[in-house]
Design a protein around this motif. Structure first.
Motif, mmCIF file in Angstrom:
data_model
loop_
_atom_site.group_PDB
_atom_site.id
_atom_site.type_symbol
_atom_site.label_atom_id
_atom_site.label_comp_id
_atom_site.label_asym_id
_atom_site.label_seq_id
_atom_site.Cartn_x
_atom_site.Cartn_y
_atom_site.Cartn_z
ATOM 1 N N ARG A 144 0.845 -1.199 0.000
ATOM 2 C CA ARG A 144 0.000 0.000 0.000
ATOM 3 C C ARG A 144 0.876 1.242 0.000
ATOM 4 N NH1 ARG A 144 -4.892 -1.911 4.166
ATOM 5 N NH2 ARG A 144 -5.279 -3.858 3.056
ATOM 6 N N ASP A 145 0.567 2.149 -0.888
ATOM 7 C CA ASP A 145 1.361 3.379 -1.021
ATOM 8 C C ASP A 145 0.829 4.397 -0.014
ATOM 9 O OD1 ASP A 145 3.020 5.383 -1.808
ATOM 10 O OD2 ASP A 145 2.182 5.638 -3.813
ATOM 11 N N GLU A 146 1.077 4.114 1.266
ATOM 12 C CA GLU A 146 0.565 4.952 2.358
ATOM 13 C C GLU A 146 1.713 5.691 3.036
ATOM 14 O OE1 GLU A 146 -3.261 2.859 4.244
ATOM 15 O OE2 GLU A 146 -1.432 1.747 4.596
ATOM 16 N N ASP A 147 1.365 6.773 3.710
ATOM 17 C CA ASP A 147 2.359 7.460 4.523
ATOM 18 C C ASP A 147 2.709 6.579 5.713
ATOM 19 O OD1 ASP A 147 2.239 9.658 2.843
ATOM 20 O OD2 ASP A 147 0.615 10.586 3.995
ATOM 21 N N PRO A 148 4.000 6.476 6.035
ATOM 22 C CA PRO A 148 4.403 5.579 7.126
ATOM 23 C C PRO A 148 4.051 6.137 8.500
ATOM 24 C CG PRO A 148 6.307 6.710 6.206
ATOM 25 C CD PRO A 148 5.131 7.106 5.364
ATOM 26 N N ARG A 149 3.880 5.214 9.464
ATOM 27 C CA ARG A 149 3.719 5.560 10.879
ATOM 28 C C ARG A 149 4.511 4.530 11.659
ATOM 29 N NH1 ARG A 149 -2.677 5.352 10.810
ATOM 30 N NH2 ARG A 149 -2.131 3.293 11.578
ATOM 31 N N ALA A 150 4.642 4.765 12.958
ATOM 32 C CA ALA A 150 5.396 3.804 13.785
ATOM 33 C C ALA A 150 4.767 2.425 13.745
ATOM 34 C CB ALA A 150 5.481 4.304 15.228
ATOM 35 N N ASP A 151 3.390 2.368 13.673
ATOM 36 C CA ASP A 151 2.730 1.061 13.695
ATOM 37 C C ASP A 151 2.243 0.633 12.311
ATOM 38 O OD1 ASP A 151 0.673 2.916 13.472
ATOM 39 O OD2 ASP A 151 -0.724 1.741 14.696
ATOM 40 N N ARG A 152 2.803 1.271 11.265
ATOM 41 C CA ARG A 152 2.456 0.862 9.901
ATOM 42 C C ARG A 152 3.658 1.127 9.008
ATOM 43 N NH1 ARG A 152 -2.430 3.956 7.673
ATOM 44 N NH2 ARG A 152 -0.892 5.577 7.306
ATOM 45 N N LEU A 153 4.218 0.067 8.444
ATOM 46 C CA LEU A 153 5.401 0.223 7.599
ATOM 47 C C LEU A 153 5.013 0.797 6.242
ATOM 48 C CD1 LEU A 153 7.199 -3.163 8.287
ATOM 49 C CD2 LEU A 153 7.975 -0.908 8.999
ATOM 50 N N PRO A 154 5.874 1.622 5.658
ATOM 51 C CA PRO A 154 5.604 2.094 4.301
ATOM 52 C C PRO A 154 5.852 0.973 3.307
ATOM 53 C CG PRO A 154 7.751 2.874 5.020
ATOM 54 C CD PRO A 154 7.137 2.165 6.194
ATOM 55 N N GLY A 155 5.050 0.948 2.253
ATOM 56 C CA GLY A 155 5.329 0.014 1.169
ATOM 57 C C GLY A 155 4.686 -1.335 1.360
ATOM 58 N N GLU A 156 5.269 -2.167 2.223
ATOM 59 C CA GLU A 156 4.792 -3.540 2.309
ATOM 60 C C GLU A 156 4.627 -3.970 3.759
ATOM 61 O OE1 GLU A 156 8.082 -6.613 1.543
ATOM 62 O OE2 GLU A 156 8.818 -4.803 0.563
ATOM 63 N N PHE A 157 3.715 -4.909 3.952
ATOM 64 C CA PHE A 157 3.535 -5.519 5.258
ATOM 65 C C PHE A 157 3.000 -6.929 5.020
ATOM 66 C CE2 PHE A 157 -0.344 -3.362 4.091
ATOM 67 C CZ PHE A 157 -1.355 -4.247 4.425
ATOM 68 N N TYR A 158 2.942 -7.710 6.077
ATOM 69 C CA TYR A 158 2.499 -9.107 5.949
ATOM 70 C C TYR A 158 1.287 -9.354 6.835
ATOM 71 C CZ TYR A 158 6.622 -10.285 3.259
ATOM 72 O OH TYR A 158 7.568 -10.344 2.263
ATOM 73 N N GLN A 159 0.402 -10.213 6.351
ATOM 74 C CA GLN A 159 -0.752 -10.556 7.170
ATOM 75 C C GLN A 159 -1.055 -12.046 7.070
ATOM 76 O OE1 GLN A 159 -3.527 -7.776 5.380
ATOM 77 N NE2 GLN A 159 -4.460 -9.349 4.109
#
Length: 590
Positions: free
Chosen positions: A221-236
């Motif tokens: 997701r092309d989202e702005d990063p936060r401490a509890d959300r990584l920019p670019g990619e994450f896993y679920q």
């Protein structure tokens, strides 16, 4: 003997005393005790103390060693001298008397220390991530992450789920964030999208007759990063099930998530029987849809005590039936200094202030609000909230839709300031009955409030006859300690209901066919009732590792500006690459 090692640096015990061994690893640190050199040698498995004195054939080589050099050491295992055991190390009862040292890889001057866990600027840590990852805490976090994934897989398979992999190059989908687009060389002017989630694919797997799917899925997701959300990619942990109700999903997933937490909670209590909290109740009591249930504060409406009272600000507000007054009880907060500090904090959050009453010895209410509404109403507020001498209550007023988020922040702030939060536990809960739609003030239209593929409660009839803003969805989240760690829903598997649901949000049938053609077609050919969820692997690992920053549990994360400082991404494409893709770059003016 093996070229590099007979044992790892975490393997030697008392039973090896007297053996000649070979170790290879990194020089963790060198200590000079009056001419005797103690070298802590580290590898992935642990640390072994190695000793060289002036009588050792390797002493001259040992004197040259520096931190993070990679070396091979031969020597004899011996018991540490009495009183020098290190009970914190599995190898802490033995040491190696070194007879030979070979330098396998010398290290330049270090840009950050590996020994110790001191804070260091994040840009340096990310640029030299391979050094950062050698540090004990971060190295352990990454290993914990792998073990958590193993635990998830094992538990999912025990529940009868099958693991599938879905495509990475796919079509754009409105999941609520921007897509990462990938230009197609073969189809000029067209783009693939990286999946924000495998949502459509996992539903299509159910259409295809498979029954229980899961995947440790990468999402982009092309989202702005936060401490509890990584920019670019994450896993679920991505999950879907056929022929299920909401209760079936809960029954399957609750033991998986509880079990994973219990495996890695290090003895901290984990919720056994998860409460189910409706969205509206969560907002009302906690001011958030991801409540931290370790915080005992529960907000209450106290409008009646201020209606027609001498506190004109609230009394006038309450003349409008949409407005309410909420109280945030604060046990132990009963001093003017603390109340004034909270009031200043509220002003720092952009609020006009935070009204309060505190109760002195003898039960007398104090503060401007108490003076204005009088002792009888003040006592009634105290009685409703169950407060005593030395306690306080703080108040927010207006239209709840506009102040509930701030009220939730104030509840959290009070819990932290008054040390009311039990930090040594994991409190899990289902948040249920999310609204299907919300009003988008910016675009002046009705939007999906959550996953657009969820089944509305009441089905097609509700979509046709109810005010959209009153429709609830079979949509649910898992909250843990103030974080949303999972989200899911029962899916809208009927074509006519799907089209109607999207029409309410401003999409025509042509849009649905164009954007979700594969799934829309599949629904025409016998779609089973199905539902599922996705749990955020990164956030679960973050909670279990006791950190509040996802960069502490990810191998090679980007920085806050979505830049990979280690690999230098994103980078410019070459003219040849752009030509092959039929793309011309149109940069903004600086």
């Amino acid at each position: 003997m093996h070229r590099y090692r007979s044992h790892t640096c975490g393997a030697l015990r008392e039973s090896h005393i007297g053996e000649t061994v070979r170790l290879s690893g990194w020089v963790h640190r060198v200590r000079d005790h009056g001419g005797v050199l103690f070298i802590d040698l580290r590898d992935h498995y642990g640390i072994t103390q190695c000793v060289a004195d002036p009588d050792s054939a390797a002493f001259h080589d040992a004197e040259k060693l520096r931190s993070e050099w990679v070396v091979r050491m031969d020597g004899k295992v011996r018991r540490r001298p009495e009183g020098t055991d290190n009970p914190e190390l599995p190898t802490g009862q033995v040491e190696i008397y070194v007879s030979e040292i070979e330098v396998l890889g010398p290290a330049a001057e270090l840009p950050l220390p590996v020994f110790g866990e001191q804070e260091y600027p994040e840009d340096i840590r990310l640029k030299y991530r391979f050094l950062d990852l050698r540090r004990e805490k971060l190295h352990q976090n990454i290993m914990t992450r792998g073990a958590i994934v193993d635990s998830m897989r094992k538990r999912m398979k025990e529940q009868g789920f099958f693991e599938f992999q879905t495509p990475i190059l796919t079509a754009s989908s409105p999941e609520g964030a921007r897509d990462f687009l990938v230009p197609s060389r073969i189809h000029p002017g067209k783009f693939y999208a990286l999946p924000q989630a495998p949502q459509q694919y996992k539903q299509l797997i159910m259409m295809s007759g498979f029954d229980r799917y899961f995947q440790i899925a990468p999402c982009f997701r092309d989202e702005d990063p936060r401490a509890d959300r990584l920019p670019g990619e994450f896993y679920q942990l991505d999950v879907e099930m056929s022929f299920v109700t909401q209760d079936d999903v809960f029954a399957a997933m609750e033991p998986v998530i509880t079990g994973v937490f219990e495996d890695f909670a290090k003895g901290k209590p984990v919720t056994k029987n998860w409460p189910r909290i409706p969205f509206a109740e969560a907002i009302r009591k906690y001011g958030t849809d991801k409540p931290d249930l370790r915080n005992p504060i529960i907000m209450q409406e106290v409008s009646e005590h201020f209606r027609g009272s001498g506190f004109k600000v609230f009394a006038r507000m309450l003349e409008d039936p949409k407005n309410q007054v909420w109280a945030i009880p604060a046990k132990g907060g009963g001093s003017r200094a603390f109340a004034d500090r909270m009031n200043s904090w509220a002003q720092g959050e952009g609020q006009p202030g935070l009204g309060y009453i505190f109760w002195r010895e003898g039960g007398e209410g104090a503060g401007p609000l108490a003076n204005n509404i009088g002792p009888e109403r003040t006592a009634a507020v105290r009685e409703q909230l169950g407060l005593q001498e030395g306690d306080a209550a703080f108040f927010v007023a207006g239209e709840p839709d506009k102040f509930w988020k701030f009220a939730g922040l104030a509840r959290t702030k009070l819990g932290e300031e008054l040390n009311l939060i039990d930090k040594d536990r994991f409190e899990l809960a289902w948040i249920v009955d999310f609204p299907m739609y919300e009003y988008n003030e910016e675009d002046k239209k009705v939007d999906f409030s959550h996953n657009p593929f969820s089944m509305p409660q009441g089905g097609l009839e509700a979509l046709q006859t109810q005010d959209p803003l009153t429709i609830k969805a079979f949509q649910y989240d898992i909250a843990c300690n103030g974080y949303e760690i999972a989200s899911g829903g029962i899916r809208n598997h009927k074509p006519e209901a799907m089209v109607k649901a999207f029409q309410i949000a401003g999409y025509g049938e042509e849009d649905v066919v164009e954007r979700f053609g594969g799934m829309y077609r599949a629904f025409q050919y016998g779609a089973p009732p199905h539902g599922g969820m996705a749990a955020g692997l990164d956030r679960i690992v973050m909670l279990l590792c006791g950190t509040t920053n996802l960069r502490e549990i990810s191998l090679f994360p980007m920085n806050q500006q979505a830049v990979d400082l280690l690999m230098g991404a994103p980078s410019e494409a070459t003219t040849k690459q752009l030509r092959e893709l039929h793309i011309r770059v149109n940069l903004p003016n600086k």
